[in-house]
Design a protein around this motif. Structure first.
Motif, short mmCIF file in Angstrom:
data_model
loop_
_atom_site.label_atom_id
_atom_site.label_comp_id
_atom_site.label_asym_id
_atom_site.label_seq_id
_atom_site.Cartn_x
_atom_site.Cartn_y
_atom_site.Cartn_z
N ASN A 3 -1.38 -0.41 -3.02
CA ASN A 3 -1.58 0.86 -3.72
C ASN A 3 -0.66 1.98 -3.23
N SER A 4 0.46 1.63 -2.66
CA SER A 4 1.40 2.67 -2.24
C SER A 4 2.82 2.13 -2.34
N LEU A 5 3.77 3.06 -2.36
CA LEU A 5 5.18 2.70 -2.31
C LEU A 5 5.71 3.16 -0.96
N LYS A 6 6.43 2.29 -0.26
CA LYS A 6 6.99 2.65 1.05
C LYS A 6 8.47 2.97 0.87
N TYR A 7 8.88 4.12 1.40
CA TYR A 7 10.27 4.56 1.31
C TYR A 7 11.06 3.94 2.47
N LYS A 8 12.12 3.22 2.16
CA LYS A 8 12.91 2.52 3.18
C LYS A 8 14.27 3.19 3.42
N GLY A 9 14.56 4.29 2.74
CA GLY A 9 15.82 4.99 2.95
C GLY A 9 15.73 5.96 4.12
N THR A 10 16.72 6.84 4.22
CA THR A 10 16.66 7.90 5.21
C THR A 10 16.00 9.11 4.54
N GLY A 12 14.99 12.16 2.30
CA GLY A 12 15.35 12.51 0.94
C GLY A 12 14.29 13.37 0.28
N ARG A 13 14.70 14.11 -0.73
CA ARG A 13 13.77 14.94 -1.51
C ARG A 13 13.65 14.30 -2.89
N PHE A 14 12.40 14.16 -3.36
CA PHE A 14 12.14 13.43 -4.59
C PHE A 14 11.19 14.20 -5.51
N HIS A 15 11.29 13.87 -6.79
CA HIS A 15 10.37 14.38 -7.81
C HIS A 15 9.46 13.20 -8.16
N ALA A 16 8.18 13.34 -7.84
CA ALA A 16 7.20 12.28 -8.13
C ALA A 16 6.38 12.69 -9.35
N ILE A 17 6.28 11.79 -10.31
CA ILE A 17 5.55 12.04 -11.56
C ILE A 17 4.61 10.86 -11.81
N ILE A 34 -1.18 13.21 -6.06
CA ILE A 34 -0.17 12.38 -5.42
C ILE A 34 -0.35 12.60 -3.92
N GLY A 35 -0.27 11.52 -3.16
CA GLY A 35 -0.42 11.61 -1.71
C GLY A 35 0.78 11.04 -0.99
N VAL A 36 1.03 11.55 0.23
CA VAL A 36 2.08 11.02 1.09
C VAL A 36 1.50 10.79 2.47
N ASN A 37 1.64 9.57 2.96
CA ASN A 37 1.18 9.22 4.31
C ASN A 37 2.41 9.03 5.19
N ARG A 38 2.49 9.79 6.27
CA ARG A 38 3.67 9.76 7.14
C ARG A 38 3.45 8.94 8.41
N ASP A 39 2.27 8.37 8.58
CA ASP A 39 1.95 7.58 9.77
C ASP A 39 1.60 6.17 9.35
N ALA A 40 2.54 5.25 9.49
CA ALA A 40 2.35 3.87 9.03
C ALA A 40 1.20 3.16 9.72
N LEU A 78 10.59 12.85 1.77
CA LEU A 78 10.21 11.57 2.38
C LEU A 78 11.19 11.19 3.49
N ALA A 79 10.64 10.58 4.53
CA ALA A 79 11.43 10.01 5.62
C ALA A 79 11.19 8.51 5.64
N THR A 80 11.97 7.77 6.39
CA THR A 80 11.84 6.32 6.47
C THR A 80 10.40 5.92 6.78
N ASP A 81 9.87 4.96 6.03
CA ASP A 81 8.54 4.37 6.15
C ASP A 81 7.39 5.27 5.70
N ASP A 82 7.67 6.45 5.14
CA ASP A 82 6.60 7.24 4.51
C ASP A 82 6.09 6.46 3.30
N ARG A 83 4.80 6.60 3.02
CA ARG A 83 4.20 5.95 1.86
C ARG A 83 3.73 7.00 0.87
N ILE A 84 4.03 6.79 -0.40
CA ILE A 84 3.59 7.69 -1.46
C ILE A 84 2.62 6.92 -2.35
#
Length: 108
Positions: A3-10, A12-17, A34-40, A78-84
């Motif tokens: 139930n989440s997408l994990k960001y694998k880049g460095t 970045g700023r994104f538009h989530a819809i 919309i939620g963002v989890n920064r602690d894997a 988003l930073a590396t390994d953040d989940r949205i």
């Protein structure tokens, strides 16, 4: 994690819809975010991880109605390994909310 997408880049700023349609019990007030989890190492938390600017509330109407529709959006850093992820909460009752269709787009 599900139930989440994990960001694998460095960084970045994104538009989530997110666009969605749903059913719920009679006159339920349903919250969508919309939620963002920064602690894997921690679980996704719908209260602590929500982006307040993305919040909307929709009254489900009566059970015989057609599905209700909605859309939410937020700008996200988003930073590396953040989940949205997409959050659904029934704010008035314990009735289940059935999300019939949901599309989450995250674009740079």
């Amino acid at each position: 994690f599900t139930n989440s997408l994990k960001y694998k880049g460095t960084n970045g700023r994104f538009h989530a819809i997110a666009t969605f349609s749903f059913y719920s019990g009679s006159q339920d007030t349903c919250g969508f975010y919309i939620g963002v989890n920064r602690d894997a190492s921690s679980p996704l938390d719908p209260d602590a991880d929500r982006i307040a600017e993305s919040e909307i509330y929709v009254n489900a109407g009566t059970q015989s109605n057609q599905p209700k529709n909605g859309a939410i959006q937020a700008l996200v850093q988003l930073a590396t390994d953040d989940r949205i992820f997409f959050i659904v909460q029934n704010k008035t009752k314990s009735d289940a909310i059935l999300v019939e269709f949901m599309k989450l787009i995250v674009r740079s």
